[in-house]
Design an enzyme around this catalytic site. Structure first.
Site, short mmCIF file in Angstrom:
data_model
loop_
_atom_site.label_atom_id
_atom_site.label_comp_id
_atom_site.label_asym_id
_atom_site.label_seq_id
_atom_site.Cartn_x
_atom_site.Cartn_y
_atom_site.Cartn_z
N TRP A 288 23.36 -52.22 -20.81
CA TRP A 288 24.79 -51.93 -20.68
C TRP A 288 24.98 -50.96 -19.53
O TRP A 288 24.25 -49.98 -19.42
CB TRP A 288 25.37 -51.30 -21.96
CG TRP A 288 26.78 -50.85 -21.72
CD1 TRP A 288 27.88 -51.64 -21.66
CD2 TRP A 288 27.22 -49.52 -21.41
NE1 TRP A 288 28.99 -50.89 -21.34
CE2 TRP A 288 28.61 -49.59 -21.18
CE3 TRP A 288 26.58 -48.28 -21.29
CZ2 TRP A 288 29.37 -48.46 -20.84
CZ3 TRP A 288 27.34 -47.16 -20.96
CH2 TRP A 288 28.72 -47.25 -20.75
N GLU B 190 25.26 -56.49 -22.88
CA GLU B 190 26.43 -56.01 -23.62
C GLU B 190 27.64 -55.98 -22.69
O GLU B 190 27.59 -55.42 -21.61
CB GLU B 190 26.16 -54.59 -24.17
CG GLU B 190 27.34 -54.01 -24.94
CD GLU B 190 27.06 -52.60 -25.51
OE1 GLU B 190 26.07 -51.96 -25.09
OE2 GLU B 190 27.85 -52.14 -26.35
N LYS C 232 31.90 -55.22 -21.94
CA LYS C 232 32.88 -54.19 -22.28
C LYS C 232 34.19 -54.49 -21.56
O LYS C 232 34.19 -54.98 -20.43
CB LYS C 232 32.35 -52.83 -21.86
CG LYS C 232 33.22 -51.67 -22.31
CD LYS C 232 32.41 -50.38 -22.34
CE LYS C 232 33.32 -49.21 -22.62
NZ LYS C 232 32.55 -47.99 -22.87
N ASP D 58 29.74 -55.49 -28.95
CA ASP D 58 30.05 -54.19 -29.56
C ASP D 58 31.51 -54.31 -29.97
O ASP D 58 32.37 -54.65 -29.15
CB ASP D 58 29.83 -53.11 -28.49
CG ASP D 58 30.20 -51.71 -28.97
OD1 ASP D 58 31.28 -51.54 -29.56
OD2 ASP D 58 29.41 -50.78 -28.72
N HIS E 39 34.49 -53.09 -27.91
CA HIS E 39 34.59 -53.48 -26.51
C HIS E 39 35.52 -54.66 -26.24
O HIS E 39 35.35 -55.38 -25.27
CB HIS E 39 33.20 -53.80 -25.96
CG HIS E 39 32.34 -52.59 -25.84
ND1 HIS E 39 31.12 -52.60 -25.21
CD2 HIS E 39 32.54 -51.31 -26.24
CE1 HIS E 39 30.60 -51.38 -25.25
NE2 HIS E 39 31.44 -50.59 -25.88
N HIS F 72 26.54 -54.33 -31.81
CA HIS F 72 26.71 -52.88 -31.96
C HIS F 72 27.89 -52.72 -32.89
O HIS F 72 29.00 -53.13 -32.55
CB HIS F 72 27.05 -52.21 -30.62
CG HIS F 72 25.84 -51.83 -29.84
ND1 HIS F 72 25.94 -51.19 -28.62
CD2 HIS F 72 24.52 -51.96 -30.11
CE1 HIS F 72 24.71 -50.95 -28.18
NE2 HIS F 72 23.84 -51.41 -29.05
N ASP G 37 37.81 -48.05 -27.42
CA ASP G 37 36.38 -47.89 -27.70
C ASP G 37 36.05 -46.44 -28.07
O ASP G 37 35.30 -45.77 -27.38
CB ASP G 37 35.61 -48.30 -26.44
CG ASP G 37 34.11 -48.26 -26.63
OD1 ASP G 37 33.65 -48.60 -27.72
OD2 ASP G 37 33.40 -47.89 -25.68
N ASP H 109 34.45 -45.20 -30.69
CA ASP H 109 33.15 -44.96 -31.34
C ASP H 109 33.23 -44.01 -32.52
O ASP H 109 32.40 -43.11 -32.67
CB ASP H 109 32.11 -44.48 -30.31
CG ASP H 109 31.62 -45.64 -29.45
OD1 ASP H 109 31.08 -46.60 -30.02
OD2 ASP H 109 31.77 -45.59 -28.22
N ASP I 281 26.45 -48.15 -33.40
CA ASP I 281 26.73 -47.45 -32.14
C ASP I 281 28.02 -46.65 -32.27
O ASP I 281 29.10 -47.16 -32.02
CB ASP I 281 26.84 -48.46 -30.98
CG ASP I 281 27.05 -47.77 -29.64
OD1 ASP I 281 26.91 -46.54 -29.58
OD2 ASP I 281 27.38 -48.47 -28.66
#
Ligand code: RNT
Ligand code: ZN
Length: 418
Positions: free
Chosen positions: A181, A222, A224, A257, A260, A284, A292, A294, A325
């Protein structure tokens, strides 16, 4: 209600709770090392800000500052979480013995020897991530940079990461998922969109030209949608990453993810879409709040739906590589780590307790009213009793039994770090 009653209730729906518990116990779920220290790692100056599209917010006391502290915190987390954790390291967590620092393009398996020992002692597998951020060589681009020297440096880092991943897989006897990534992108409207993507593609080609056994090392790409500071354009967009993986399916797999994508897109729906084409994918799992962000994974609708698709699509039989993640620096990091891991375990167990065959049949027979009613009925099944039984059978605390212990660790250990 006790577990025995719950077991009977599920059995009446044709669901074997003991089988579900047994299945889940064997599923590896990657535990990301970076929740413990706000994605800092050990190879750069901790007084410098994170760069390259990664940022944490909050300054809760007790961030792990050394390998020893991070390992101690990981042990604390692993004493709380049920299931089969697998370590997930970033290259920036290299451990330099005797102060012999090496730059990312020069990293070697030996810089991860202490991690191998850590994993061996705990019987863990290990996944790996080259770290294409928080480094002076982000110009700000890395693999997509127009500067050849920059690109070369990061390609060498990628190749070194493949060698390290092979080492981890061979030492630990489990495949190593190696995720690529980068935060490459632009803050504002670019003057050239295809150039960086062509360079990114060629750079990944160069990295994957390093020899490896695809059964042992599983490189992932990955995607995004955007990042902080690169709001207008991301080189490794969804279409880019997916196309790369599709055209190179003998060499790598796509990684999604769930932070993303645009806020109304759901990864739960993308899992079966990709599994209709790819033998294997990687995830993820995180919690995006509007972007994003997290946040710590909760036992929420989308996490449950992701777990349902993993289970229904045969993902637990090796088709879906599951990793977490998220990183929250505003709350106790151990509690955050454990909460997210436990919630994903919960969601997977919940998914294993669904009468998937029956639901499929109702759909195929066009019985949509019954399908809705039965799916709603499932929500008030005595799931908590099965969850408790799962935790007990893993020798791990039940909900409500571990938080005070974490607070004690905070008082005894974490608060003494600052
Ligand atoms: C960033 C990506 C990436 C990182 C980790 C630290 O948006 O999700 O996977 O979070 O590699
Ligand atoms: Zn991610």
């Amino acid at each position: 209600m006790s577990y025995r009653d719950a077991k009977k209730k599920y059995a009446a729906l044709g669901i074997d709770t003991s089988a579900a518990i047994k299945t889940l116990k064997a599923v590896p779920v990657s535990l990301h090392c970076w929740q413990g220290d706000d994605v800092r790692g050990f190879d750069t100056d901790p007084s410098k800000p994170l760069t390259g599209g990664i940022q944490t917010t909050g300054n809760y006391p007790g961030r792990a500052r050394t390998p020893e502290e991070l390992m101690a915190d990981l042990d604390k987390v692993m004493s709380i979480i049920p299931g089969t954790p697998k370590m997930n390291l970033h290259a920036s967590y290299a451990i330099f013995e005797g102060k012999k620092w090496a730059d990312r393009d020069k990293l070697e398996p030996k810089h991860f020897k202490r991690w191998v020992e850590f994993c061996k002692e705990r019987k863990l597998g290990c996944d790996f991530n080259p770290t294409f951020f928080s480094h002076p060589k982000c110009d700000p681009l890395t693999l997509a940079s127009p500067n050849e020297d920059t690109r070369k440096f990061w390609i060498e880092h990628g190749k070194a990461s493949i060698r390290i991943s092979t080492y981890l897989a061979e030492e630990l006897g489990q495949p190593c998922v190696m995720n690529i990534w980068t935060g490459d992108g632009f803050k504002d409207v670019p003057g050239d969109r295809i150039g960086p993507r062509r360079r990114y593609r060629e750079s990944i080609d160069a990295i994957l030209s390093e020899p490896y056994d695809f059964r042992k090392v599983k490189p992932c790409i990955e995607s995004k949608v955007f990042g902080i500071g690169v709001e207008a354009y991301t080189v490794g967009s969804a279409e880019f990453a997916l196309s790369y993986a599709a055209f190179n399916r003998d060499k790598c797999i796509p990684l999604m993810d769930n932070g993303h994508y645009h806020p109304t897109e759901v990864v739960s729906d993308k899992i079966p879409a990709l599994l209709a084409f790819f033998d294997e994918i990687a995830l993820h799992i995180t919690r995006p709040i509007r972007w994003d962000s997290d946040h710590v994974v909760l036992f929420d609708d989308e996490t449950r739906e992701i777990a349902r698709e993993i289970v229904r699509c045969g993902g637990l039989e090796g088709r879906v590589n599951i990793a977490l993640d998220y990183f929250d620096a505003s709350i106790n990091r151990i509690s955050a780590w454990a909460t997210g891991y436990r919630n994903l375990q919960k969601a997977l167990l919940y998914a294993l307790l669904q009468p998937s065959e029956k639901l499929k049949e109702l759909q195929d027979n066009g019985e949509f009213s019954r399908l809705m009613v039965e799916q709603e009925n499932l929500k008030t099944m005595p799931f908590g009793d099965v969850w408790d039984e799962y935790c007990k059978s893993c020798g791990k605390p039940l909900d409500g039994e571990w938080f005070d212990d974490v607070m004690q660790y905070e008082a005894d250990v974490l608060r003494k770090r600052d």
